[in-house]
Enzyme design. Structure first.
Site, PDB file in Angstrom:
ATOM      1  N   PRO A  13       9.177  35.912   5.385  1.00 56.25           N
ATOM      2  CA  PRO A  13       9.520  34.486   5.381  1.00 56.25           C
ATOM      3  C   PRO A  13       9.373  33.820   6.741  1.00 56.25           C
ATOM      4  O   PRO A  13       9.108  32.621   6.813  1.00 56.25           O
ATOM      5  CB  PRO A  13      10.974  34.466   4.892  1.00 56.25           C
ATOM      6  CG  PRO A  13      11.491  35.848   5.113  1.00 56.25           C
ATOM      7  CD  PRO A  13      10.317  36.753   4.964  1.00 56.25           C
ATOM      8  N   TYR A  14       9.566  34.570   7.828  1.00 60.27           N
ATOM      9  CA  TYR A  14       9.426  33.951   9.157  1.00 60.27           C
ATOM     10  C   TYR A  14       8.017  33.395   9.341  1.00 60.27           C
ATOM     11  O   TYR A  14       7.825  32.226   9.679  1.00 60.27           O
ATOM     12  CB  TYR A  14       9.740  34.966  10.255  1.00 60.27           C
ATOM     13  CG  TYR A  14       9.553  34.407  11.654  1.00 60.27           C
ATOM     14  CD1 TYR A  14      10.541  33.611  12.232  1.00 60.27           C
ATOM     15  CD2 TYR A  14       8.396  34.671  12.387  1.00 60.27           C
ATOM     16  CE1 TYR A  14      10.368  33.091  13.505  1.00 60.27           C
ATOM     17  CE2 TYR A  14       8.219  34.146  13.653  1.00 60.27           C
ATOM     18  CZ  TYR A  14       9.213  33.361  14.212  1.00 60.27           C
ATOM     19  OH  TYR A  14       9.040  32.836  15.474  1.00 60.27           O
ATOM     20  N   ALA A  15       7.025  34.232   9.103  1.00 66.27           N
ATOM     21  CA  ALA A  15       5.639  33.788   9.274  1.00 66.27           C
ATOM     22  C   ALA A  15       5.276  32.702   8.275  1.00 66.27           C
ATOM     23  O   ALA A  15       4.594  31.725   8.617  1.00 66.27           O
ATOM     24  CB  ALA A  15       4.694  34.980   9.123  1.00 66.27           C
ATOM     25  N   THR A  17       7.225  30.452   6.780  1.00 66.64           N
ATOM     26  CA  THR A  17       7.849  29.163   7.075  1.00 66.64           C
ATOM     27  C   THR A  17       7.275  28.545   8.343  1.00 66.64           C
ATOM     28  O   THR A  17       7.175  27.314   8.443  1.00 66.64           O
ATOM     29  CB  THR A  17       9.372  29.299   7.197  1.00 66.64           C
ATOM     30  OG1 THR A  17       9.690  30.334   8.131  1.00 66.64           O
ATOM     31  CG2 THR A  17       9.986  29.660   5.854  1.00 66.64           C
ATOM     32  N   LYS A  18       6.898  29.375   9.322  1.00 68.12           N
ATOM     33  CA  LYS A  18       6.244  28.829  10.523  1.00 68.12           C
ATOM     34  C   LYS A  18       4.926  28.161  10.145  1.00 68.12           C
ATOM     35  O   LYS A  18       4.604  27.073  10.629  1.00 68.12           O
ATOM     36  CB  LYS A  18       5.990  29.945  11.540  1.00 68.12           C
ATOM     37  CG  LYS A  18       7.228  30.519  12.162  1.00 68.12           C
ATOM     38  CD  LYS A  18       7.754  29.675  13.304  1.00 68.12           C
ATOM     39  CE  LYS A  18       6.993  29.960  14.583  1.00 68.12           C
ATOM     40  NZ  LYS A  18       7.633  29.359  15.751  1.00 68.12           N
TER      41      LYS A  18
END
Length: 212
Positions: A13-15, A17-18
């Site tokens: 999710p980090y990548a 959402t970025k």
């Protein structure tokens, strides 16, 4: 370089959402409100609460392993270089464009991580694990944590394995040509700063999970 397309699938999710946020920002650029994106890689330096503390904790606990020997190349971005890139983009960036900013030529991950750990008095005694095994272990433990709803995070996650265990090199010519970005802080200077901060009494970098 910046012409590379967004991936079809993301490691977590980090990548995801970025990338989603960047797309929205770049699409919103107008003559009245210019929007740009700056993309540093593996930010490090004074005040780091992620990379060095994580490496130090893994090294001290004996859990640090080099993925495929750690010889793969990585780009890095000192925190002051990241700030330089942001300010340059705010002043001179073209609307709707993204810019990579780095410390310059890539470096083998193992060399960089070893030099970084040395700034806080750690000489890593780490073995090596194959990338395939590391990714399988991270995927398996992540699935167990999600299924059993265990507290905290798994001991290793796939996103971390991908970040520290796979080659990632960036070209920042666009930022240097269009923004006048220079990357004033060399790795040697940044490492020297961290070494100058080191004292045995304060040898443990802050643990970001504890907020101190």
């Amino acid at each position: 370089d910046e012409s590379a397309p967004y991936p079809e699938r993301y490691v977590g999710p980090y990548a995801a959402t970025k990338a989603a946020a960047e797309r929205l920002v770049l699409a919103a650029s107008t003559p009245e409100l210019t929007t740009v994106a700056v993309r540093p890689r593996l930010v490090w330096g004074r005040g780091d609460t992620g990379l060095l503390p994580g490496l130090a904790t893994a090294a001290r606990s004996g859990r640090l392993r080099w993925v495929d020997g750690g010889a793969h190349l990585t780009s890095t971005t000192h925190v002051r270089n990241a700030v330089e890139g942001v300010l340059a983009a705010a002043d001179r960036g073209r609307g709707g464009e993204a810019y990579f900013v780095t410390d310059g030529a890539p470096v083998p991950f193992r060399v960089f991580a070893t030099d970084l750990l040395a700034t806080c008095g750690i000489v890593p005694d780490a073995g090596s694990v194959s990338g395939r095994v590391a990714r399988a272990a991270a995927g398996g433990t992540g699935a167990v944590w999600r299924t059993l709803r265990l507290p905290g995070g798994p001991p290793v996650d796939l996103a971390t394995v991908r970040v520290i265990g796979e080659e990632c090199t960036l070209r920042d010519e666009r930022a240097r040509l269009e923004l006048g970005y220079e990357g004033h802080v060399t790795r040697e200077q940044g490492l020297a700063e961290l070494r100058s901060d080191y004292t045995p009494a304060a040898a443990t970098p802050p643990d970001p999970r504890r907020g101190k």
